[in-house]
Enzyme design. Structure first.
Site, PDB file in Angstrom:
ATOM      1  N   CYS A 300      35.642  53.669   0.128  1.00 30.61           N
ATOM      2  CA  CYS A 300      35.578  55.124   0.255  1.00 30.61           C
ATOM      3  C   CYS A 300      36.941  55.821   0.339  1.00 30.61           C
ATOM      4  O   CYS A 300      37.111  56.879  -0.292  1.00 30.61           O
ATOM      5  CB  CYS A 300      34.669  55.544   1.406  1.00 30.61           C
ATOM      6  SG  CYS A 300      34.691  54.514   2.853  1.00 30.61           S
ATOM      7  N   ARG A 329      36.223  41.293   4.388  1.00 28.22           N
ATOM      8  CA  ARG A 329      35.998  41.367   5.835  1.00 28.22           C
ATOM      9  C   ARG A 329      36.265  39.990   6.448  1.00 28.22           C
ATOM     10  O   ARG A 329      35.903  38.963   5.861  1.00 28.22           O
ATOM     11  CB  ARG A 329      34.543  41.767   6.146  1.00 28.22           C
ATOM     12  CG  ARG A 329      34.050  42.984   5.375  1.00 28.22           C
ATOM     13  CD  ARG A 329      34.479  44.296   5.995  1.00 28.22           C
ATOM     14  NE  ARG A 329      34.096  45.414   5.134  1.00 28.22           N
ATOM     15  CZ  ARG A 329      32.874  45.947   5.099  1.00 28.22           C
ATOM     16  NH1 ARG A 329      31.914  45.467   5.866  1.00 28.22           N
ATOM     17  NH2 ARG A 329      32.606  46.963   4.295  1.00 28.22           N
ATOM     18  N   GLN A 347      30.575  45.578  -3.751  1.00 31.75           N
ATOM     19  CA  GLN A 347      29.542  46.570  -3.491  1.00 31.75           C
ATOM     20  C   GLN A 347      29.267  47.396  -4.745  1.00 31.75           C
ATOM     21  O   GLN A 347      30.179  47.723  -5.485  1.00 31.75           O
ATOM     22  CB  GLN A 347      29.989  47.518  -2.370  1.00 31.75           C
ATOM     23  CG  GLN A 347      30.171  46.851  -1.018  1.00 31.75           C
ATOM     24  CD  GLN A 347      30.703  47.825   0.016  1.00 31.75           C
ATOM     25  OE1 GLN A 347      31.697  48.489  -0.224  1.00 31.75           O
ATOM     26  NE2 GLN A 347      30.044  47.901   1.151  1.00 31.75           N
ATOM     27  N   ASP A 349      29.056  50.428  -5.143  1.00 32.90           N
ATOM     28  CA  ASP A 349      29.398  51.529  -4.254  1.00 32.90           C
ATOM     29  C   ASP A 349      29.488  52.851  -5.018  1.00 32.90           C
ATOM     30  O   ASP A 349      29.883  52.880  -6.183  1.00 32.90           O
ATOM     31  CB  ASP A 349      30.758  51.245  -3.600  1.00 32.90           C
ATOM     32  CG  ASP A 349      30.832  51.743  -2.175  1.00 32.90           C
ATOM     33  OD1 ASP A 349      29.885  52.412  -1.737  1.00 32.90           O
ATOM     34  OD2 ASP A 349      31.841  51.454  -1.512  1.00 32.90           O
ATOM     35  N   HIS A 351      30.230  57.330  -4.137  1.00 39.53           N
ATOM     36  CA  HIS A 351      30.451  58.414  -3.177  1.00 39.53           C
ATOM     37  C   HIS A 351      30.237  59.742  -3.885  1.00 39.53           C
ATOM     38  O   HIS A 351      30.756  59.958  -4.985  1.00 39.53           O
ATOM     39  CB  HIS A 351      31.847  58.312  -2.573  1.00 39.53           C
ATOM     40  CG  HIS A 351      32.030  57.048  -1.784  1.00 39.53           C
ATOM     41  ND1 HIS A 351      32.532  55.901  -2.345  1.00 39.53           N
ATOM     42  CD2 HIS A 351      31.714  56.750  -0.501  1.00 39.53           C
ATOM     43  CE1 HIS A 351      32.547  54.943  -1.434  1.00 39.53           C
ATOM     44  NE2 HIS A 351      32.059  55.435  -0.304  1.00 39.53           N
ATOM     45  N   LYS A 434      23.006  57.034   8.905  1.00 40.65           N
ATOM     46  CA  LYS A 434      22.675  56.314   7.670  1.00 40.65           C
ATOM     47  C   LYS A 434      21.185  56.006   7.590  1.00 40.65           C
ATOM     48  O   LYS A 434      20.470  55.983   8.597  1.00 40.65           O
ATOM     49  CB  LYS A 434      23.468  55.015   7.583  1.00 40.65           C
ATOM     50  CG  LYS A 434      23.221  54.037   8.737  1.00 40.65           C
ATOM     51  CD  LYS A 434      24.065  52.785   8.570  1.00 40.65           C
ATOM     52  CE  LYS A 434      23.821  51.801   9.726  1.00 40.65           C
ATOM     53  NZ  LYS A 434      24.530  50.522   9.510  1.00 40.65           N
ATOM     54  N   HIS A 480      27.760  58.399   1.097  1.00 39.62           N
ATOM     55  CA  HIS A 480      28.059  57.026   0.711  1.00 39.62           C
ATOM     56  C   HIS A 480      26.718  56.365   0.363  1.00 39.62           C
ATOM     57  O   HIS A 480      25.765  56.484   1.141  1.00 39.62           O
ATOM     58  CB  HIS A 480      28.680  56.235   1.863  1.00 39.62           C
ATOM     59  CG  HIS A 480      29.838  56.905   2.544  1.00 39.62           C
ATOM     60  ND1 HIS A 480      31.106  56.365   2.561  1.00 39.62           N
ATOM     61  CD2 HIS A 480      29.918  58.063   3.266  1.00 39.62           C
ATOM     62  CE1 HIS A 480      31.917  57.156   3.262  1.00 39.62           C
ATOM     63  NE2 HIS A 480      31.206  58.196   3.697  1.00 39.62           N
TER      64      HIS A 480
END
Length: 613
Positions: A300, A329, A347, A349, A351, A434, A480
């Site tokens: 992000c 991670r 991901q 992902d 946004h 979320k 997100h």
């Protein structure tokens, strides 16, 4: 005050105490740590001089049955801190229990539970008598660090489960057997889908050609859906400056779950010359007086910088940026699990930067995308979990009124889904609430997969703006979302959900040709060329063994469709189809008819009709 538990939690927690009591009888030198109930059963962490085996579990189970037959009463005892410490010392449990006693805040009630000769520090609650435990089973032994910290001693964790009836226990044990057969780590090896190599690093997935095919098909599927919904694809680097993640809050909020910062060249030598040690280096990185780089823990902040790289007016919004972005991670080694818990993952992902007025429609669009994924993959049994902030926690950033708006937006969106949803305070991300999707697979296990988050705070932290219709600068809202979550975890779940029997559109090898003799290889090559021209993934079994062996090999490799090629098929330009996932379709067909049917089956992304169980 006794801790509130559901009936099944109370049963399983009582069983964990029965386990601990049995251990104390059989192993007088055992040191107990904690034994909580879990979603699947219970466990107890213990320290013993010897390593327990499966044979030991049978012996422990027998002693637990003796304690249950004795029908011991569970008795709650409340006491002062001084009395509690004396009780711990008298019981001989002096290695871990004093530390657990220290965890209890001043002023909170301290309690023990006694059954028979056994007594344990515990908030409760418990059953009335041990005989109320009707069905239990010890399952396995694993290593676990005290308090989950690798720096602490490693203990032995004994897992078990308990149910109100023997029938429920039997059904659960059957589910476990099915889960073993479906284990993505086992099937991943057998089907050659992925590899983990210690020379590369624990928790780092190497996608083999077959696994990469599944991943690429999923990415193509979701990319097509994204483009139809107005998303734009971007690419960002794998590392970024530490200051970027200080601004976002990921550093230091999640510092413990990230790889250590990468210090700029020369900085360590310069500090060593100043006489500074490693502790000072860490302090300067944490304080921001020394810069460095961070392996990307989140996409992000970089998407924010792309949005902020040019001015926007209200007419440009919403801006939807998507990326298959790899993040890193630092998961502890004991928590790593094949593809479902890793240290590097990609991901799907995206946004969205939008106005407040657009927020509701944009969240709804995200939910529609998640529903499309689940429907396409036959994962229609799911529930929704809303992660909200805990007003009493200091974990969350931003203004209360912004949190209220964000939480109201996700409540409205969840209500529109027509499926059950629960609200869980304290489970929000530090920057916003979320919506998590919890999917039930074909054998009843639950997996948390897609997620959608509403965020007023990162636009504030990065001072993002757009020009409104009154020419004033306004703050966008950020969403997100990741329908798959992580490609690694999602594929791991799919391997187990389908037991490796992927639908044709996802299968690494969609068709295998089985020529009955060497003379038919020319016909097999001709068919393979036609299929590949239609972008169908095809293989040819060129072994010289009998047809039965070739069929068995294709079944073990879980190839969806086999085409048996004999002299008659070659002469008539036909194929003899044996379909594993559409058995009702098996038979002999003109080659062109088969290709037409297969292309349409792939286009429609049909789900197997056979019983995956």
């Amino acid at each position: 005050m006794s801790k509130s538990m559901t009936p099944i939690e109370e049963l399983r927690h009582s069983c964990s105490h029965i386990l601990a009591a049995a251990l104390c009888r059989l192993y007088p030198d055992v040191q107990l740590d904690v034994g909580p109930p879990t979603a699947q059963g219970f466990y107890y962490d213990v320290d013993l001089p010897q390593s327990l085996t499966a044979d030991d579990l049978s012996r422990i189970e027998e002693e637990m049955r003796n304690i249950i037959k004795e029908n011991q009463r569970f008795e709650r005892i409340e006491c002062s801190r001084e009395e509690a410490l004396a009780t711990i010392e008298k019981s001989g449990q002096t290695r871990f229990k004093p530390g657990r006693l220290d965890d209890i805040p001043e002023g909170e009630t301290i309690s023990f539970y006694r059954n028979g000769d056994f007594i344990d520090l515990c908030a409760g609650s418990h059953l009335a008598y041990t005989k109320k435990v009707k069905a239990f089973k010890l399952l396995s032994i694993a290593g676990a660090y005290h308090r989950g910290d690798e720096k602490n001693p490693q203990l032995q964790r004994i897992y078990g489960t308990a149910f109100p009836s023997k029938e429920e226990l039997a059904a659960y044990l059957d589910q476990l057997e099915q889960a073993k057969a479906r284990d993505h780590r086992k099937l991943g090896r057998e089907l050659k889908l992925f590899h983990i190599d210690e020379a590369v690093g624990a928790g780092m997935i190497l996608w083999t050609p077959k696994g990469a095919t599944i991943r690429q098909e999923l990415q193509t599927f979701i990319t097509d859906a994204l483009q139809a919904s107005g998303y734009e694809m971007v690419f960002t680097p794998h590392i970024g400056k530490l200051g970027l993640y200080r601004t976002s809050g990921h550093f230091p909020y999640y510092r413990e779950s990230q790889f250590p910062p990468i210090v700029e060249p020369g900085a360590i030598e310069a500090m060593a010359h100043e006489g500074c040690g490693c502790g000072e280096l860490s302090n300067r990185l944490n304080e921001g007086t020394l810069d460095g780089y961070l392996l990307k823990p989140m996409n992000c902040p970089m998407h924010i910088k792309i949005f902020d790289s040019q001015p926007h007016s209200y007419r440009d919004l919403p801006v939807r940026l998507a990326e298959f972005g790899t993040v890193y991670r630092w998961e502890q080694s004991g928590e790593l699990n094949g593809m479902t818990r890793v240290r590097g993952f990609t991901q799907d992902d995206a946004h969205i930067f939008c106005t407040e007025e657009q927020l509701g429609d944009e969240v709804q669009g995200c939910l529609d995308l998640v529903k499309l994924v689940f429907k396409t993959l036959g994962m229609s049994d799911y529930r929704v979990r809303l992660g909200l902030r805990d007003p009493d926690s200091s974990k969350y950033v931003g203004l209360a009124e912004q949190w209220d708006k964000a939480e109201e937006a996700i409540r409205k969106a969840a209500a529109s889904l027509g499926v059950p949803f629960t609200e869980e305070p304290g489970e929000a991300a530090f920057y916003g609430p979320k919506i998590d999707f919890v999917v039930k697979d074909v054998i009843g296990r639950e997996w948390q997969l897609g997620t959608v988050q509403v965020d007023y705070n990162l636009p504030e932290r990065f001072d993002l703006t757009y020009v409104g219709n009154d020419n004033q600068k306004l703050r966008p809202v950020m969403i997100h979302r990741a329908p798959f979550g992580s490609m690694e975890r999602f594929v791991g779940v799919l391997i187990e959900h389908f037991a490796g029997n992927f639908p044709t559109w996802l299968a690494p090898e969609q068709v295998r040709l089985l020529p009955m003799n060497d003379e038919l290889r020319v016909y097999a090559d001709t068919i393979a060329k036609q299929l590949r021209a239609m972008r169908i993934r095809v293989g040819i079994d060129r072994h010289t063994d009998k047809l039965g062996a070739k069929i068995r090999r294709a079944e073990l490799d879980k190839v969806p469709h086999m085409l048996v090629l004999g002299a008659r098929e070659a002469e008539q330009q036909e194929v003899s189809l044996r379909s594993r996932i559409h058995p009702q379709k098996s038979g002999t067909f003109p080659l062109e008819d088969f290709i037409q049917w297969l292309v349409e089956d792939i286009r429609q992304k049909n789900i197997p009709t056979n019983d995956n169980k």
